[in-house]
Enzyme design. Structure first.
Site, short mmCIF file in Angstrom:
data_model
loop_
_atom_site.label_atom_id
_atom_site.label_comp_id
_atom_site.label_asym_id
_atom_site.label_seq_id
_atom_site.Cartn_x
_atom_site.Cartn_y
_atom_site.Cartn_z
N GLU A 104 -33.87 53.30 38.36
CA GLU A 104 -34.33 52.72 37.64
C GLU A 104 -34.33 51.91 35.95
O GLU A 104 -34.91 51.59 35.67
CB GLU A 104 -36.11 52.71 37.62
N GLU B 36 -35.54 53.25 48.18
CA GLU B 36 -36.80 53.36 47.75
C GLU B 36 -37.62 51.35 48.08
O GLU B 36 -37.45 50.79 48.18
CB GLU B 36 -37.35 53.05 46.11
C1 BG6 Z 1 -40.62 53.40 41.63
C2 BG6 Z 1 -40.41 54.42 40.96
O1 BG6 Z 1 -40.54 52.11 40.80
O2 BG6 Z 1 -41.58 52.80 41.98
C3 BG6 Z 1 -41.03 55.31 41.42
O3 BG6 Z 1 -39.16 55.02 40.80
C4 BG6 Z 1 -42.54 54.82 42.36
O4 BG6 Z 1 -41.48 56.97 41.32
C5 BG6 Z 1 -42.37 53.49 42.78
O5 BG6 Z 1 -43.12 56.08 42.17
C6 BG6 Z 1 -44.06 53.57 43.47
O6 BG6 Z 1 -44.96 52.93 41.73
P1 BG6 Z 1 -46.70 53.51 42.51
O7 BG6 Z 1 -46.02 53.11 41.22
O8 BG6 Z 1 -46.55 52.69 43.45
O9 BG6 Z 1 -45.94 55.55 42.29
#
Ligand code: BG6
Length: 476
Positions: free
Chosen positions: A172, A366
């Site tokens: 990201e 993701e």
């Molecule tokens: C993304 C990241 O921003 O979102 C991850 O690459 C992160 O590292 C994921 O865990 C979800 O965000 P969060 O804050 O719910 O863990």
């Protein structure tokens, strides 16, 4: 309706070292910026690692990876995305020699994946800059980081060239605009950080990313190296032309990073921004040439979309929570327990947007739902979680992926975020769970660390087994 995915589609799941490994000071690992950030983006950093920092133990993946990968294999994963903790390899980041014990750990981890035919997909830098690079150099603000990163990638590419084919440079990368410490290892307070330094740091990361592509292709001619973008598409809040233009402007804050890495040069629209913001990017003579080493594919995270408006009053009145980037709430969407607006169609939208713009394969690395899960005992006496809400979220997003494939978008694969419960990045808590596998560990640090299969575990196994044919149109 039956959905079809291409043969060889890379189904899998994703994690990051700092959110699951734990073992923060074992086998020669140096501290990373995460080891002193017990509250994620919610709170200040501490002087030393403190016990309330859940990431120090994480889900103990460092010691339990064999058990976990076996479970991933049971679901039929074709790929597993994880990151290498830079400070396991170079404890201070600027060390001359790498730490052999750290290298061995990832040898074993990748071997374990390959044993089950699971392709490792490796993020080189995922929010875990060695702390010494942050404190002593102010992270990516300092051009010297490019050299340290170059050493690091040379070492890991040479070491794992026969084990890892798929690589991502910076997780990201555009999040540095909003979270300079977590994303860019920048130690200076966000409030005190000048735009000049911030954009200079971004330039250094972009050059380092392109250098990694160049070096990677030389050492591993068959490798595929991608960039990784935090994907939050913007919709205009109203058809007012000012809102439409504001939406384009906010999209460009994201696209700028992908433009450089996928097209090999700064986009023209940044010239005006730099000029009006009085920013002068210092470039070394070789930088433009280095940037021409473009990525093989564009990967991104997708959890939500956002709305944009030029009306400052409306902006203030409705600030939706978001994944690092926050925007204006969309009246047509519902939000997760953490206020992230759920928009499956937005995934189809961003896939089309990226593909039209870059004409390069895409990888969704993701996507997932952070929710509070309740562990219950089923009729057979097994502990599980009945997470229909997660199944619904993932099903509906995957249906849109299938639609995008029909639209003609080339997609390499899909890895759900947090395929096993882990510590969240923004809020550093465990109760925000994403996994198919429940991990018995709580925010107060209690728990046995035992793993349990959730209902979604069996659901995803079926999705993979049928290559998407089991997805349901309009799952409610
Ligand atoms: C993304 C990241 O921003 O979102 C991850 O690459 C992160 O590292 C994921 O865990 C979800 O965000 P969060 O804050 O719910 O863990």
């Amino acid at each position: 309706m039956e959905y079809s995915f291409p043969e060889g589609f890379l189904w899998g799941g994703a994690v990051a070292a700092n959110q699951c490994e734990g073992a923060y000071n074992e086998d020669g690992k140096g501290l990373s910026i995460q080891d002193i950030a017990p509250k994620g983006l919610r709170g200040p950093i501490t002087e030393k690692p403190t016990e309330d920092n859940l990431k120090l133990i994480g889900i103990d993946f460092y010691h339990r990876y064999k058990e976990d990968i076996k479970l991933f294999a049971e679901m039929g994963f074709k790929t597993f995305r994880t990151s290498i903790a830079w400070s396991r390899i170079f404890p201070n980041g600027d060390d001359e020699k790498p730490n052999e014990k750290g290298l061995e750990f990832y040898d074993n981890l990748f071997d374990e994946c390959l044993k089950y035919g699971i392709e490792p997909l490796v993020t080189i830098s995922h929010y875990e800059t060695p702390l010494a690079l942050s404190k002593n150099y102010d992270g990516w603000v300092n051009r010297k980081l490019i050299g340290f990163f170059e050493n690091y990638v040379n070492v890991i590419f040479n070491r794992y060239k026969d084990k890892v084919k798929y690589w991502l440079t910076f997780n990201e990368i555009n999040s540095v605009l909003h979270a300079p410490y977590m994303s860019g290892g920048i130690f200076t307070d966000k409030e005190k950080l000048t735009k000049q330094d911030l954009y200079q740091a971004i330039h250094h990361e972009l050059v380092a990313s392109a250098l990694a592509v160049k070096i990677g292709h030389k050492i591993m001619p068959d490798s595929k190296i991608g960039c990784m973008i935090l994907g939050v598409p913007n919709y205009p809040l109203t058809p007012n032309p000012s809102d439409v233009f504001e939406s384009m402007k906010q999209d460009r804050e994201i696209l700028y990073f992908a433009d450089v890495q996928a097209r090999g040069a700064y986009p023209k629209y940044m010239d005006r921004y730099f000029k009006e913001s009085n920013i002068k990017i210092h470039m070394e003579p070789e930088d433009k040439e280095i940037l021409k080493n473009t990525v093989d594919f564009v990967s991104f995270s997708y959890y939500m979309s956002s709305c944009a408006t030029a009306d400052t009053e409306k902006k203030k009145a409705s600030n939706a929570a978001g994944n690092i980037i926050s925007g204006v709430a969309n009246p047509y969407l519902k939000a997760s327990d953490w206020g992230w607006q759920i928009d499956p169609q937005g995934l189809r939208y961003i896939l089309n947007l990226f593909y039209d713009r870059y004409q390069k394969p895409l990888f969704i690395v993701e996507n997932g739902l952070g929710a509070v899960d309740e562990l219950v005992t089923d009729e057979s006496g097994n502990k599980t979680v009945i997470d229909d809400y997660r199944i619904k979220y993932l099903n509906n997003h995957l249906v849109e992926v299938a639609e995008a494939i029909k639209d003609g978008v080339e997609i390499m694969g899909y890895t759900t975020w947090g395929c096993i419960d882990l510590v969240s990045a923004t809020t550093a808590e465990l109760k925000k769970r994403y996994g198919f596998i429940y991990v018995d560990r709580n925010d107060d640090g209690t728990g046995t660390l035992e793993r349990y299969r959730k209902k979604s575990f069996y659901w995803y196994k079926e999705v993979i087994r049928t290559n998407g044919k089991s997805l349901i149109y309009n799952y409610r």
